[in-house]
Scaffold this active site. Structure first.
Site, PDB file in Angstrom:
ATOM      1  N   VAL A 180       0.904  -1.175  -0.014  1.00  0.00           N
ATOM      2  CA  VAL A 180      -0.012   0.008  -0.079  1.00  0.00           C
ATOM      3  C   VAL A 180       0.863   1.140   0.010  1.00  0.00           C
ATOM      4  O   VAL A 180       0.474   2.202  -0.525  1.00  0.00           O
ATOM      5  CB  VAL A 180      -0.951   0.021   1.300  1.00  0.00           C
ATOM      6  CG1 VAL A 180      -0.172   0.075   2.411  1.00  0.00           C
ATOM      7  CG2 VAL A 180      -1.966   0.915   1.117  1.00  0.00           C
ATOM      8  N   LYS A 181       2.040   1.242   0.367  1.00  0.00           N
ATOM      9  CA  LYS A 181       2.835   2.407   0.631  1.00  0.00           C
ATOM     10  C   LYS A 181       3.359   3.076  -0.743  1.00  0.00           C
ATOM     11  O   LYS A 181       4.012   4.268  -0.699  1.00  0.00           O
ATOM     12  CB  LYS A 181       4.264   2.092   1.343  1.00  0.00           C
ATOM     13  CG  LYS A 181       4.017   1.519   2.908  1.00  0.00           C
ATOM     14  CD  LYS A 181       3.377   2.849   3.709  1.00  0.00           C
ATOM     15  CE  LYS A 181       3.420   2.394   5.174  1.00  0.00           C
ATOM     16  NZ  LYS A 181       3.011   3.634   5.979  1.00  0.00           N
ATOM     17  N   CYS A 182       3.346   2.434  -1.795  1.00  0.00           N
ATOM     18  CA  CYS A 182       3.467   2.926  -3.149  1.00  0.00           C
ATOM     19  C   CYS A 182       2.903   4.155  -3.454  1.00  0.00           C
ATOM     20  O   CYS A 182       3.382   5.017  -3.846  1.00  0.00           O
ATOM     21  CB  CYS A 182       3.336   1.750  -4.351  1.00  0.00           C
ATOM     22  SG  CYS A 182       4.422   0.511  -4.338  1.00  0.00           S
ATOM     23  N   SER A 219       4.149   7.051  -1.264  1.00  0.00           N
ATOM     24  CA  SER A 219       5.744   7.164  -1.714  1.00  0.00           C
ATOM     25  C   SER A 219       5.390   8.248  -3.010  1.00  0.00           C
ATOM     26  O   SER A 219       6.118   9.241  -3.107  1.00  0.00           O
ATOM     27  CB  SER A 219       6.345   5.908  -2.140  1.00  0.00           C
ATOM     28  OG  SER A 219       6.413   5.243  -0.935  1.00  0.00           O
TER      29      SER A 219
END
Length: 326
Positions: free
Chosen positions: A50-52, A55
């Protein structure tokens, strides 16, 4: 050769266009009803988590406001997933990336980041053990990260306090869920690390459905949002439950909390694989365990549609400890 009509429209210009618009899947084999558990497949982002989303948004905002210059180095602390997302973004946009990560976080994450061109500085643990990272371990990362920023004049992303983190989910995750469910979401829940996913997604969904109920998932024994003293700082939910209330968290967004043990997280992580054919990480298991627990407890209407995230792939972790599979 000239492009064939329509075919060129299917070609993405870079990995950045692969971020977001992840599918949502019904976990009807794990929970056949009443009610329904719907899971956003965030492990299908190019950095496998999910951190894409955050980012990409945080880096774009930094460039837009002149905080990040062309070719300038980028630095961040991470449990691994934010680092992997930043590695995807920085490799495409041409920014050298250095991350500090606890030696307690799974080594697979370091290998992933380094394969994308990032430098991963693995910092010795202060009090945790491999697979279990505490608040003190994170503080050690910040000290190393601060020194790198001073030495290199790099841009520090600062995911824990960067409002672009939650804004990414307000702008993308929330709207996608609302569209994909046909505007039918009764409950949203998620594990909280930085609180970016929870805060941004909940804010959007509550604007669309003021009756929506939102729940924070916390590891049993490390439940500061619930207001409990920290009794178990060591747990399996890497990247969440650090033992403090994140800067991006707002109690106005929350209707309650759900506590999940390591054993419950492992059980549902395995069930998601064996019944749904999806290999995901510990926080994904915890999210689904919490959804089942809510539906069975009566804390939400029994016919509720609960949406949560499958936050990352199980390939980012070492095998499940044998003592937790008995």
């Amino acid at each position: 050769m000239a492009p064939v009509d329509g075919i060129d429209n299917e070609i993405k210009s870079s990995a950045l266009e692969l971020i977001g618009n992840t599918p949502i899947v019904a976990l009807d084999r794990i929970h056949p009803g009443p009610g329904r558990i719907l899971a956003k497949c965030e492990f299908m982002n190019p950095g496998a988590s999910v951190k894409c989303r955050s980012s990409l948004h945080m880096i774009r905002k930094a460039k837009e406001f002149g905080e990040l210059q062309p070719g300038q180095p980028v630095v961040e602390i991470t449990s691994g997933n934010q680092g992997c997302g930043l590695a995807v973004v920085c490799s495409v946009l041409g920014h050298p990336l250095t991350v500090t990560m606890s030696k307690g976080n799974s080594v697979q994450r370091a290998l992933h980041m380094e394969a994308l061109g990032a430098k991963c500085v693995r910092v010795p643990q202060v009090e945790g053990t491999y697979g279990k990272v505490t608040n003190a371990d994170v503080q050690a990362l910040e000290e190393v990260c601060t020194k790198i920023v001073e030495d290199t004049k790099a841009f520090y992303v600062n995911q824990f306090s960067n409002k672009g983190n939650s804004e990414a989910h307000y702008m993308t995750t929330g709207p996608e869920i609302w569209r994909q469910t046909g505007q039918h979401v009764d409950v949203f829940l998620a594990c909280v690390g930085t609180a970016g996913t929870f805060a941004g997604t909940t804010k959007y969904l509550k604007e669309k459905n003021p009756k929506l109920l939102s729940f924070v998932v916390e590891p049993a024994g490390s439940e500061p949002i619930k207001g409990e003293p920290i009794k178990k700082p060591l747990h399996l939910l890497q990247g969440s439950g650090y033992g403090w209330i994140p800067d991006l968290f707002n109690y106005d967004d929350m209707d309650g909390t759900v506590s999940i043990t390591d054993e419950e997280a492992v059980k549902y992580m395995e069930l998601i694989g064996k019944k749904e054919g999806l290999y995901v990480g510990y926080t994904s298991g915890a999210n689904v365990a919490a959804a089942v627990k809510l539906l069975e407890s009566g804390r939400v209407p029994k016919d509720s549609w609960i949406v949560t995230t499958l936050s990352d792939t199980g390939l980012k972790y070492t095998p499940v400890p044998e003592e937790l599979t008995k």
